[in-house]
Enzyme design. Structure first.
Site, PDB file in Angstrom:
ATOM      1  N   LYS A  68       1.898  16.154 -22.397  1.00 42.10           N
ATOM      2  CA  LYS A  68       0.686  15.736 -21.708  1.00 42.10           C
ATOM      3  C   LYS A  68       0.627  15.956 -20.306  1.00 42.10           C
ATOM      4  O   LYS A  68       1.618  15.790 -19.695  1.00 42.10           O
ATOM      5  CB  LYS A  68       0.194  14.488 -22.093  1.00 42.10           C
ATOM      6  CG  LYS A  68      -1.202  13.993 -21.309  1.00 42.10           C
ATOM      7  CD  LYS A  68      -1.335  12.623 -21.904  1.00 42.10           C
ATOM      8  CE  LYS A  68      -2.784  11.925 -21.400  1.00 42.10           C
ATOM      9  NZ  LYS A  68      -3.076  10.664 -21.862  1.00 42.10           N
TER      10      LYS A  68
ATOM     11  N   SER B 289      -7.521  10.296 -23.716  1.00 39.57           N
ATOM     12  CA  SER B 289      -7.442  11.274 -22.851  1.00 39.57           C
ATOM     13  C   SER B 289      -6.227  12.368 -23.192  1.00 39.57           C
ATOM     14  O   SER B 289      -6.218  13.402 -22.555  1.00 39.57           O
ATOM     15  CB  SER B 289      -6.804  10.524 -21.528  1.00 39.57           C
ATOM     16  OG  SER B 289      -5.629   9.911 -21.596  1.00 39.57           O
TER      17      SER B 289
ATOM     18  N   SER C 117      -5.976   6.478 -25.861  1.00 44.17           N
ATOM     19  CA  SER C 117      -5.862   7.701 -25.386  1.00 44.17           C
ATOM     20  C   SER C 117      -4.776   8.591 -26.330  1.00 44.17           C
ATOM     21  O   SER C 117      -4.726   9.859 -26.439  1.00 44.17           O
ATOM     22  CB  SER C 117      -5.165   7.885 -23.881  1.00 44.17           C
ATOM     23  OG  SER C 117      -6.506   7.606 -23.043  1.00 44.17           O
TER      24      SER C 117
END
Length: 477
Positions: free
Chosen positions: A83, A158, A182
């Site tokens: 990420k 996210s 997330s």
């Protein structure tokens, strides 16, 4: 085995084939690179790519397996997408923001450090909304990420790029961070597995390690792969004062769930739930009944105050206040939703933090006794399969079932377990909605009882036959 099948191999399957010298790390990486070149233009789940560097690492891993006397590391040659909010030494981490578009980190976060030391090969970074602020995955820095199952919808956020990359077969493993869901939001929307460990189980870098709502964890296509990543990642770290010293031994194979006591709620007593989510959650609960579990509906007595008070933490602590700090100097580079967050934060004060803590105490006063009488608690991950790819989290007219709800919190059922941060939670797929978008359930454990969550998830995964294992269950992209 086709190239597509190579792309969708689990890490555990790949390692077994590597050791038998039937498949090489280079073959899988090349297949995933080729697939990403074909698919990523449609879904846009990667930021930076390190394909040439990764190919060299895969060749080195291949050489390790070629030696009969070699000693492969636990993740030797396994492809990993990270990420774009987690530090990787010598690489750019943008946090989905134009503000950090030239930011190069001089060290890796503990989770990334441990995964790469175990032999994982980072080939790409995955998209995230600016500062990880949203359950939708679009930013001025990287554009809009789409759901591989239906590109009209988003992959969640996210850690949306990680979820999309796994679902599309562009990586074997991926990382995520979870401050309000997330990891679990994109796991549900993309039909993959996401695990939010108890806070401190996986060490993290500052300032995230100081934030009790925040957790870093694995995203995978199989429960066993999540356990594999946890075995590498968890444990105390000298740079994280919150990291837990005990290391949990997780089950590796499915076992019997006969007699397992499962509590469940579809809506927490106050959440507006989409019919497809409701139907698929009920079907998942029937699976657990068929496995011999004792499944009981419970009432938690939670109310919409959970949503109101959850905002206070985000808006007053570092996670929310960073928008105010950056707005003062770089507001012209920020996305609309980040600027609106800054406006909301400026209306709150430090005393509001207490409201979130008080609400979390009230929540656990009802969930705690339920978990004392049951082994796990099950509920939907999202109360809507997914929002559209261009979703505005500040949309005042956003609705579910014709009823207006909050655009940021009104479609997720995850942040409750960030407030109750010591409960381990895994999201696993529960089926598909009429839109073709996956749905998911959360398996919530007693505080620090990771093993029981994995036990339940492994047995459920075996009962449904796994996910994305056959071509017919994969995205048609």
């Amino acid at each position: 085995m086709t190239d597509e099948d190579l792309c969708y191999l689990s890490a555990k399957e790949a390692l077994k084939l590597f050791r038998a010298r039937k498949v090489s790390p280079l073959e899988i990486l090349k297949a995933q690179i080729a697939r990403s070149e074909k698919v990523n233009p449609s879904i846009n789940c990667f930021t930076d790519r390190y394909f040439e560097e990764a190919l060299e690492q895969a060749k080195a891993a291949e050489a390790v397996y070629a030696k009969r006397s070699g000693a492969p590391r636990p993740l030797e040659g396994i492809v990993l997408a990270v990420k774009d909010a987690q530090r990787v030494k010598g690489k750019r981490t943008t946090h989905g923001s134009l503000i950090f578009i030239d930011n190069i980190d001089d060290h890796s976060d503990p989770m990334i450090e441990r995964l790469t030391q175990a032999g994982a090969i980072i080939h790409a970074r995955t998209t995230t909304p600016e500062f990880c602020l949203s359950g939708a995955c679009h930013s001025r820095a990287w554009g809009t990420t789409h759901n591989p199952f239906n590109i009209d919808y988003g992959p969640g956020g996210s850690s949306g790029g990680s979820g999309a990359a796994l679902a599309a077969g562009l990586t074997t493993l991926a990382t995520g961070t979870d401050i309000g869901g997330s990891i679990r939001i994109p796991a549900s929307a993309c039909g993959v597995v996401g695990f939010k460990p108890p806070h401190g189980r996986n060490p993290d870098g500052p300032p995230n390690c100081f934030d009790r709502y925040n957790h870093c964890g694995p995203m995978t296509r199989a429960v066993g792969d999540a356990a594999l990543m946890q075995s590498v990642t968890s444990g105390p770290h000298p740079l994280d004062h919150d990291s837990l010293r005990d290391v949990v031994t997780l089950p590796e194979r499915p076992g019997s769930l006969r007699g397992l006591k499962i509590a469940w709620s579809i809506d927490f007593g106050y959440v507006n739930v989409d019919p497809d989510v409701r139907k698929n959650t009920a079907a998942a609960l029937d699976r657990f009944r068929a496995l011999g579990s004792k499944v009981s509906e419970v009432t938690l007595g939670w109310t919409g105050d959970v949503e109101t008070h959850a905002l206070h933490w985000y808006n007053t602590m570092e996670f929310g206040r960073q928008t105010v700090w950056w707005k003062k100097t770089h507001g012209h580079l920020m996305t609309d939703y980040a600027l609106k967050m800054a406006d909301a934060v400026e209306k709150t004060g430090i005393d509001d933090v207490h409201k979130a803590w008080a609400e979390a105490h009230r929540m656990y006063e009802t969930l705690g006794p339920v978990l004392a009488e049951h082994d796990v608690f099950i509920c939907p991950t999202l109360n809507l399969p997914a929002v559209h790819a261009d979703h505005d989290p500040w949309d005042p007219d956003f609705s579910i079932n014709g009823v207006k709800v909050d655009g940021e919190y009104g479609w997720v059922m995850t942040h409750q377990f960030n407030m109750l941060h010591n409960c381990p939670v895994m999201s696993v797929p529960s089926g598909f909605a009429a839109s073709g978008v996956p749905t998911g359930i959360q398996i919530v454990g007693r505080t620090f009882d990771d093993a029981t969550v994995f036990k339940a998830a492994l047995a459920y995964e075996k009962a449904v036959g796994g996910w994305l294992t056959e071509k017919k269950s994969r995205p048609k992209i």
